[in-house]
Design an enzyme around this catalytic site. Structure first.
Site, PDB file in Angstrom:
ATOM      1  N   GLN A 687      16.637 -12.718   3.098  1.00 19.63           N
ATOM      2  CA  GLN A 687      16.845 -11.272   3.060  1.00 19.63           C
ATOM      3  C   GLN A 687      18.208 -10.886   3.608  1.00 19.63           C
ATOM      4  OE1 GLN A 687      14.194 -10.958   0.834  1.00 19.63           O
ATOM      5  NE2 GLN A 687      14.654  -8.908   1.537  1.00 19.63           N
ATOM      6  N   HIS A 690      21.108 -10.325   1.186  1.00 20.68           N
ATOM      7  CA  HIS A 690      21.112  -9.197   0.243  1.00 20.68           C
ATOM      8  C   HIS A 690      22.321  -8.294   0.450  1.00 20.68           C
ATOM      9  CE1 HIS A 690      17.740  -9.101  -2.503  1.00 20.68           C
ATOM     10  NE2 HIS A 690      16.942  -9.564  -1.564  1.00 20.68           N
ATOM     11  N   GLU A 756       9.383  -3.963   4.932  1.00 19.29           N
ATOM     12  CA  GLU A 756       9.278  -4.126   3.486  1.00 19.29           C
ATOM     13  C   GLU A 756       8.552  -5.440   3.175  1.00 19.29           C
ATOM     14  OE1 GLU A 756      12.229  -4.511  -0.410  1.00 19.29           O
ATOM     15  OE2 GLU A 756      12.997  -4.899   1.594  1.00 19.29           O
ATOM     16  N   HIS A 757       8.997  -6.522   3.789  1.00 26.30           N
ATOM     17  CA  HIS A 757       8.374  -7.834   3.633  1.00 26.30           C
ATOM     18  C   HIS A 757       7.865  -8.298   4.996  1.00 26.30           C
ATOM     19  CE1 HIS A 757      11.663  -7.686   0.561  1.00 26.30           C
ATOM     20  NE2 HIS A 757      10.679  -8.076  -0.234  1.00 26.30           N
ATOM     21  N   ASP A 790       9.540 -12.262  -4.741  1.00 22.02           N
ATOM     22  CA  ASP A 790      10.699 -11.640  -5.373  1.00 22.02           C
ATOM     23  C   ASP A 790      10.790 -11.989  -6.854  1.00 22.02           C
ATOM     24  OD1 ASP A 790      11.738 -10.131  -3.382  1.00 22.02           O
ATOM     25  OD2 ASP A 790      13.430 -11.430  -2.922  1.00 22.02           O
ATOM     26  N   HIS A 849     -11.012  35.024 -10.410  1.00 19.64           N
ATOM     27  CA  HIS A 849     -11.709  33.748 -10.259  1.00 19.64           C
ATOM     28  C   HIS A 849     -13.211  33.990 -10.124  1.00 19.64           C
ATOM     29  CE1 HIS A 849      -7.710  32.184  -9.460  1.00 19.64           C
ATOM     30  NE2 HIS A 849      -8.175  30.947  -9.304  1.00 19.64           N
TER      31      HIS A 849
END
Length: 865
Positions: A687, A690, A756-757, A790, A849
């Site tokens: 990661q 990235h 996230e992970h 991934d 109504h």
């Protein structure tokens, strides 16, 4: 060396981590002015270096470097293209050989610290300083260059007046300038500029020389305060016609200009506009008002034309399509130039070499201006190279090649061989030793620009594409992706087979991943519509339908991501979306990754938008002449893409939704004593590579010092072997190892962080899953690296980041579906529920109504009688 100042003032720019302006002027406006003044903060050195690599030709950047402790950091800024830096007087002696490139800075009105080249006075405050004495001292000592930077709250107009009286260059905070006439709280930038120029014409107009980026003169125009305001506001070529008023270049002919830079000449009586010219400048059938191009500039124009439309089988077409032929010709002509002896032969062979070298340049989507910018940047370097020829070329000419340095006694990749500054090391903290608040601060993600700041950049782009359609979209693609040869912003299906040429291995990998992702998402489909009888005669139901038109954003920044095309395209196909539109930034030559084209073909995409960033999002949200409008936009991207997605989703005129907010990628690994250090390190690094704004967290459960060091050693050793090691270094700088005693502590911290992970490298990892409350996706046990998710396992990798896992799910089949509820009542059902409806409608005073039920019940009662 002396630094040319394009304008008689500098603009002080607030610099957040992304190196774009937070408030005041946009980065593009500062680029046009050409002289930003920046504060060089230690944590931003790497970003400054990359910034100058891209923009050294655009910016005459000046930096206050007093916050930097390292001389190397200062030299690196100069080496990368900073035009001038300012340091404390006590360290100035370290830079004497650099002359006017390095000046002292003081925070008092005392000018005695000025070097022979000049001085910066910062914190200038007319309220507390003796301005009269300062002006007198400046006139008496006459520093070669004197800058004054105001304290907060100082009137900029007063600063400009004082600067003129003391022959100084004022540094104007961007927060105090505007191109909006209605913002009376700030100085109008056009008024500041017009106050600096001189005109001897009765109408006050200033002659304006217009050139392209390569410095070639296109013609002469005139500028007024009104026209320059419009030019700055729109960042286009706008002038003042002596007969017709405001003249927007290309408004009728289509030969538009993008304004790159504005300068004044040495006497301040002539402006220079540097522009990117589309088509011709002159109204006659010639490139510029002084005639057509010649020499290398004409050759560039010819080659660009040949690249776009060379006849099939022609020599030009062969050169652009056969990389090996072009490479051979460049080497052949280079050798012939080396062998040339007479002046005539040298000129002849040099022309041949320039022809083939420029063909290579144009083939790569590079312009002559880009080459010249690199030459300019190289001229600013302050570090000296040894100047040796490389091995095989030196040997060919009989030049002695220096012997390689003796091999170190230990491999260079070992931790012992690296110095403390080279070692790639995560910060360690012990959770029990700090407060919960301090722990949260330590684990805070790398800061992103404020939404307001990003919107100032994104908003105008979105608006331009909404109004200008294909033309605006292409313009931004040419600007940001440098794909100047691109003439259409869309690639429509069916996609040509030649755009999908892949190796058998890549095709097999995509096909296998496609099938696994398809199976997993197909299994998420609802078996049948929901139907519940909530009370006798009242049946409530829910059924699903696919979203008809979806736009899938595939990033293309530091890495091509065909995997994202799979993760978005496959569930869209499984859901049954009628129209699937992909968007991804093209390469400089206008092409797109064949992997993405192949995946678009497999999922039945209607088209691929050849654009990235906010402009791609806007095109899909509103539609253009070529781009189909969509109902929902999904996919990850940088903070500008995210801001654009959120912006269009809030515009009711767009009628588009999005999947989720997104930030930089992140991973949290929980490891206990049974974890393999090499496995843990590899997951962290997968990661970290990235991007420099990615974050990786290790929660170490009751690990010994030896076990921690084993992981740290693996992180360093594996990282320095990676091609993207410099990105990893940036990411690791804000990544953390948290030491905890128990699994319960680890899970509490993880759930609060909401990664996230989440990777569970612990004993009996399956048991721990029940304790997961917040996470995008979980990877269980030592044989489940995050990378399988991934790419190929089947789960989706488009996940919530930046803590949004507390509120959002990752992309799944439901992301491409909408659920519709239905009600079906019998007469008995209406009798059973009617009284409750009428009572609540009456409480809310919504009598229509109430009456809708009342009429029906009355009808039933009458029939019953």
């Amino acid at each position: 060396m002396e630094t040319e100042l394009p304008l008689p003032f500098l603009v002080s720019v607030a610099v957040p981590p992304g190196l774009a302006n937070l408030d005041g002027l946009t980065r593009e406006e500062v680029s046009i002015l050409g002289c930003p003044f920046l504060d060089a903060k230690p944590q931003l050195i790497e970003k400054f270096a990359k910034f100058f690599n891209r923009h050294s030709a655009e910016f005459q950047a000046h930096l206050d470097a007093t916050a930097l402790e390292s001389q190397d950091d200062v030299l690196n800024l100069l080496d990368r293209g900073a035009k001038r830096v300012f340091v404390g007087p006590e360290t100035l002696s370290q830079y004497t050989e650099l002359g006017a490139r390095v000046l002292p800075v003081v925070s008092t009105p005392d000018l005695s610290a000025a070097s022979e080249h000049g001085l910066l006075v910062r914190g200038f405050d007319p309220k507390t300083w003796d301005v009269t004495k300062f002006i007198a001292d400046a006139r008496a000592t006459k520093p070669k260059i004197l800058y004054i930077k105001p304290a907060d709250g100082v009137s900029l107009q007063e600063l400009i007046d004082i600067a003129q009286k003391s022959n100084a260059i004022p540094i104007l905070p961007s927060t105090g300038l505007t191109t909006n006439r209605e913002d009376t709280s700030k100085l109008l930038l056009s008024k500041v500029l017009s106050s600096q120029w001189k005109s001897d014409r009765p109408d006050g107009l200033v002659p304006t020389v217009v050139t392209d980026e390569a410095g070639i003169s296109l013609g002469l125009a005139y500028t007024s305060e009104e026209s320059i305001l419009e030019a700055l506001r729109t960042q286009t070529g706008v002038y003042q016609s002596r007969k017709r008023g405001l003249w927007i270049k290309g408004a009728t002919s289509g030969d538009t200009q993008e304004l790159v830079r504005i300068t004044l000449d040495c006497d301040n009586d002539t402006l220079k506009f540097v522009v990117k010219q589309k088509g011709r400048f002159c109204h006659l059938q010639q490139f510029g008002c002084f005639g057509n191009l010649g020499g290398i500039a004409a050759l560039e124009q010819t080659l660009v034309s040949r690249k776009e439309s060379a006849p099939e089988g022609s020599y030009a077409a062969r050169l652009f399509s056969d990389e090996k032929l072009l490479r051979a010709k460049i080497m052949e002509e280079a050798e012939e130039l080396c062998d040339a002896k007479t002046k005539e032969d040298v000129a002849f062979e040099a022309a041949d070499l320039i022809f083939f070298a420029l063909t290579k340049v144009i083939s790569a989507g590079v312009s002559l201006a880009d080459v010249q910018a690199n030459l300019d940047a190289k001229s600013l370097k302050v570090k000296r190279r040894p100047g040796n020829a490389k091995g095989k070329w030196a040997e060919k000419e009989g030049i002695a090649v220096p012997a390689p340095a003796p091999a170190p006694s230990k491999p260079a990749t070992t931790v012992e061989a690296a110095s403390a500054t080279d070692r790639i090391l995560m910060q360690r903290i012990e959770s029990a030793a700090i407060s919960e608040l301090d722990l949260q601060k330590t684990l805070q993600r790398p800061s992103q620009k404020s939404p307001e700041a990003i919107l100032k950049i994104v908003g105008p782009i979105v608006d331009d594409v909404r109004k200008g359609g294909d033309k605006a979209l292409l313009s931004y693609t040419h600007k940001f992706e440098k794909a100047i040869s691109l003439t259409s912003p869309v690639l429509k299906a069916p996609f040509p087979a030649e755009l999908m040429k892949l190796s058998p291995e890549t095709t097999k990998a995509i096909d296998q991943s496609y099938e696994n992702i398809r199976k997993f998402h197909a299994a998420q489909a609802e078996d049948k519509p929901l139907s519940v009888e909530t009370m006798p005669g009242v049946i409530c139901g829910r059924f699903s339908r696919p979203i008809e038109r979806v736009g899938l954003y595939i990033p293309g920044g530091t890495a091509v991501l065909p995997s994202t095309a799979l993760m978005l395209g496959v569930p869209a196909m499984v859901a049954g979306c009628n129209k699937i539109v992909l968007a991804s930034p093209p390469r400089a030559d206008g092409s797109i990754s064949p992997e993405i084209v192949y995946i678009a073909h497999k999922v039945g995409a209607e088209s691929i938008v050849l654009a990235g960033g906010a402009q791609a999002v806007a095109a899909m949200a509103y539609g253009t002449e070529s781009v189909s409008k969509v109902d929902k936009i999904l996919g990850p991207g940088n903070q500008f893409v995210t801001a654009a997605k959120m912006h269009v989703s809030n515009d009711t005129n767009a009628g588009v939704s999005i999947d989720m907010p997104a930030g930089p990628s992140e991973v949290l690994v929980i490891a206990d004593k049974d974890a393999n250090p090499a496995f843990v390190a590899s997951d962290l690094l997968s990661q970290a590579e990235h991007g420099v704004d990615s974050q990786v967290i290790l929660i170490a459960v009751d690990l010994s010092e030896a076990q921690l060091k084993a992981i740290e050693d693996e992180v360093h050793n594996q990282a320095i072997a990676l091609p993207r090691v410099e990105i990893v270094r940036g990411s690791i700088k804000h990544s953390v190892t948290v030491l905890v005693k128990t699994i319960e502590d680890a899970m509490r911290i993880s759930n609060d962080y909401a990664p996230e992970h989440l990777i569970l490298q612990v004993n009996d990892a399956v048991r721990l899953v029940e304790k997961v409350v917040n996470a995008g996706s979980v990877f269980i046990g030592q044989w489940t690296p995050e990378s399988v998710g991934d790419y190929s396992a089947g789960v989706n990798h488009s996940l919530p980041t930046y803590g949004y896992a507390k509120q959002y799910s990752g992309v799944n089949l439901a992301s491409f579906m909408k659920h519709i509820t239905c009600s079906n009542l019998t007469s008995e059902g209406l009798r059973n529920v009617g009284s409750a409806v009428m009572q609540l409608a009456g409480v809310e005073e919504l009598h229509a109504h109430k009456r809708a039920v009342e009429i029906r019940l009355k009808y039933l009662n009458e029939r019953k009688q």
